[in-house]
Design an enzyme around this catalytic site. Structure first.
Site, PDB file in Angstrom:
ATOM      1  N   SER A   9       0.810  -1.189   0.000  1.00 19.74           N
ATOM      2  CA  SER A   9       0.000   0.000   0.000  1.00 19.74           C
ATOM      3  C   SER A   9       0.843   1.238   0.000  1.00 19.74           C
ATOM      4  CB  SER A   9      -0.890   0.023   1.222  1.00 19.74           C
ATOM      5  OG  SER A   9      -0.110   0.219   2.350  1.00 19.74           O
ATOM      6  N   GLN A 326      -7.793   1.545   2.242  1.00 20.70           N
ATOM      7  CA  GLN A 326      -6.919   0.399   2.018  1.00 20.70           C
ATOM      8  C   GLN A 326      -5.459   0.723   2.324  1.00 20.70           C
ATOM      9  OE1 GLN A 326      -7.574  -2.596   1.530  1.00 20.70           O
ATOM     10  NE2 GLN A 326      -5.588  -3.456   0.948  1.00 20.70           N
ATOM     11  N   GLU A 327      -5.039   1.929   2.008  1.00 20.96           N
ATOM     12  CA  GLU A 327      -3.641   2.303   2.205  1.00 20.96           C
ATOM     13  C   GLU A 327      -3.270   2.385   3.686  1.00 20.96           C
ATOM     14  OE1 GLU A 327      -1.288   2.583   0.152  1.00 20.96           O
ATOM     15  OE2 GLU A 327      -2.119   2.936  -1.825  1.00 20.96           O
ATOM     16  N   SER A 328      -4.076   3.087   4.454  1.00 21.56           N
ATOM     17  CA  SER A 328      -3.665   3.407   5.830  1.00 21.56           C
ATOM     18  C   SER A 328      -4.783   3.323   6.849  1.00 21.56           C
ATOM     19  CB  SER A 328      -3.088   4.833   5.865  1.00 21.56           C
ATOM     20  OG  SER A 328      -4.112   5.782   5.585  1.00 21.56           O
ATOM     21  N   TYR A 412      -4.576  -5.724  -3.853  1.00 22.35           N
ATOM     22  CA  TYR A 412      -4.795  -4.305  -3.584  1.00 22.35           C
ATOM     23  C   TYR A 412      -5.917  -3.763  -4.464  1.00 22.35           C
ATOM     24  CZ  TYR A 412      -3.625   0.734  -3.674  1.00 22.35           C
ATOM     25  OH  TYR A 412      -3.658   2.110  -3.635  1.00 22.35           O
TER      26      TYR A 412
END
Length: 440
Positions: A9, A326-328, A412
């Site tokens: 990510s 999704q990233e953080s 992802y």
């Protein structure tokens, strides 16, 4: 055996992301919800979008009410999980198994899981003899399945009726295209004429039905995209001639907002302005009507930042929000082992390229994220490919014209598309870019 791939990510080539962020990598197929799945009937006439001839897809992230009326597009999370559970149970019965336990490995961290685990509880026999497989919690036979971007090209597959540009059309060299693309081609052709080149259009818009005929005659997906996946269906793509123009086009097409899509096709150029940021892949000319609508999982303090960035960079706010989740997990201080930083998990080089001085400054990072996604959508003309490029880097995507065969990148993309859709059958309108893959 490892049963779940943790998506990387960061923008451009990050390894698995910081453990401080949440993940959405669990679950079954998000299936289109039937009206009968609603747990409580509306007490008054519910709100529904106007101007649609088909039943809209119900999603987890639609608001429960609109203008004080129950929203039929809303799907409770429990209903969403029940759809996956019923699908798993039906599949088990088709395989001769009656009793199964259905769970979602990462379901506690995602509002719309995209991975499901099915464990067999029946006593099993092999060649008529009972087995010694322990059906208890620590034993038994199990299978894991997850949603992944469908097909090797990753543009948008599934129902062939989805994702086509609906018109109106303009024509150049007798070929149809979006009107704004036609105007841009006129400018491009005028520039070529000043260089002594007479430019013409070999192919423009192609419907999925036309693409199916072409693919049947030349079934090589590197050269002819399968129906439902070709960017030509969006009305933005032009195959140009003559061959003597290719060198000039490589040098000057960008000045007119065209980009060469694939290294191996010197004739294929796509128009980069007004790119769609719908996960399904196509809208009419301009911006989708719901560009600034936000899913319910967005923290209140980030909603205005996302709406403002979406307006400025002409990118779906829901897409940006799903990426950040999704990233953080919306953690502005997240770090990954590979060096990605902040709410949007920028690598230092990419941050510098987009003028992001402090990746831990959430408002600035969201602006940079939207700017980057605008550029990637223009370059690749596809939400799944733009997401893959954000994660793995544009060079890898450009090299194959696909979502690279990197498990983390595929997971992802699937997780974000699952977040965007929330619900909907992978073969239908709600999740046309996702397919089911057996993991274990």
């Amino acid at each position: 055996m490892r049963t779940a791939a943790r998506p990387p990510s960061s923008s451009w080539g990050c390894s698995p992301r910081s453990s401080s962020g949440r993940s959405c990598s669990a679950g079954s197929r998000p299936g289109s919800a039937d009206a009968a799945t609603s747990s409580r009937p509306p007490t008054s006439r519910p709100w529904r979008p106007r101007g649609r001839s088909r039943r809209p897809t119900r999603t987890v992230f639609e608001p429960t009410e609109v203008d004080g009326l129950p929203n039929r597009n809303h799907l409770e999370r429990e209903q969403y999980l029940a759809l996956g559970r019923r699908a798993a149970e039906r599949t088990a019965r088709r395989n001769g198994v009656q009793q199964v336990a259905v769970t979602y490995p990462d379901g506690d961290r995602s509002p719309a899981p995209v991975r499901v685990r099915v464990r067999v509880l029946d006593d099993l026999t092999v060649s008529g003899e009972p087995t010694d497989v322990d059906p208890g919690p620590a034993g038994g036979v199990r299978a894991d399945a997850e949603l992944v971007p469908a097909g090797t090209l990753g543009y948008a597959s599934g129902d062939a009726a989805q994702g086509e540009y609906p018109g109106p059309y303009a024509y150049r060299s007798g070929k149809p295209m979006r009107p704004d693309v036609a105007v841009a081609f006129d400018r491009l052709a005028a520039g070529a004429a000043r260089a002594g080149i007479t430019l013409y259009v070999v192919s423009g818009y192609r419907s999925n039905a036309e693409q199916a005929v072409l693919f049947a005659a030349h079934p090589d997906p590197k050269w002819v995209a399968p129906p439902g996946t070709s960017l030509h269906r969006l009305g933005t793509e032009l195959d140009l001639g003559p061959a003597t123009a290719y060198g000039w086009l490589d040098a000057h097409a960008g000045d007119y907002h065209f980009v060469r899509r694939y290294p191996w096709e010197p004739w294929h150029f796509g128009y980069t302005l007004n790119a769609s940021s719908s996960a399904r892949g196509a809208t009419s000319v301009g911006v989708a009507d719901r560009r600034t609508s936000l899913p319910s999982f967005v923290p209140a303090r980030y909603a205005p930042l996302l709406a403002r960035a979406a307006q400025r960079w002409n990118v779906s706010a829901a897409l940006l929000a799903a990426q950040l989740y999704q990233e953080s997990g919306f953690n502005p201080f997240a770090r990954s082992g590979a060096g990605a930083q902040g709410i949007a998990q920028f690598m230092p080089g990419t941050a510098a390229q987009y003028g992001l001085i402090d990746p831990f400054d959430a408002p600035a990072a969201i602006e940079a994220q939207a700017h980057l996604m605008r550029d990637l959508l223009r370059q690749f003309g596809s939400v799944p490919l733009a997401l893959a490029a954000y994660n793995a880097g544009p060079k890898r995507v450009q090299a194959c014209g696909c979502i690279p065969p990197i498990p983390e990148t595929q997971a992802y993309v699937a997780a974000i598309l699952g977040l965007l859709h929330g619900a909907g059958d992978p073969s239908g309108a709600g999740a046309a870019t996702l397919a089911v893959r057996l993991v274990r």
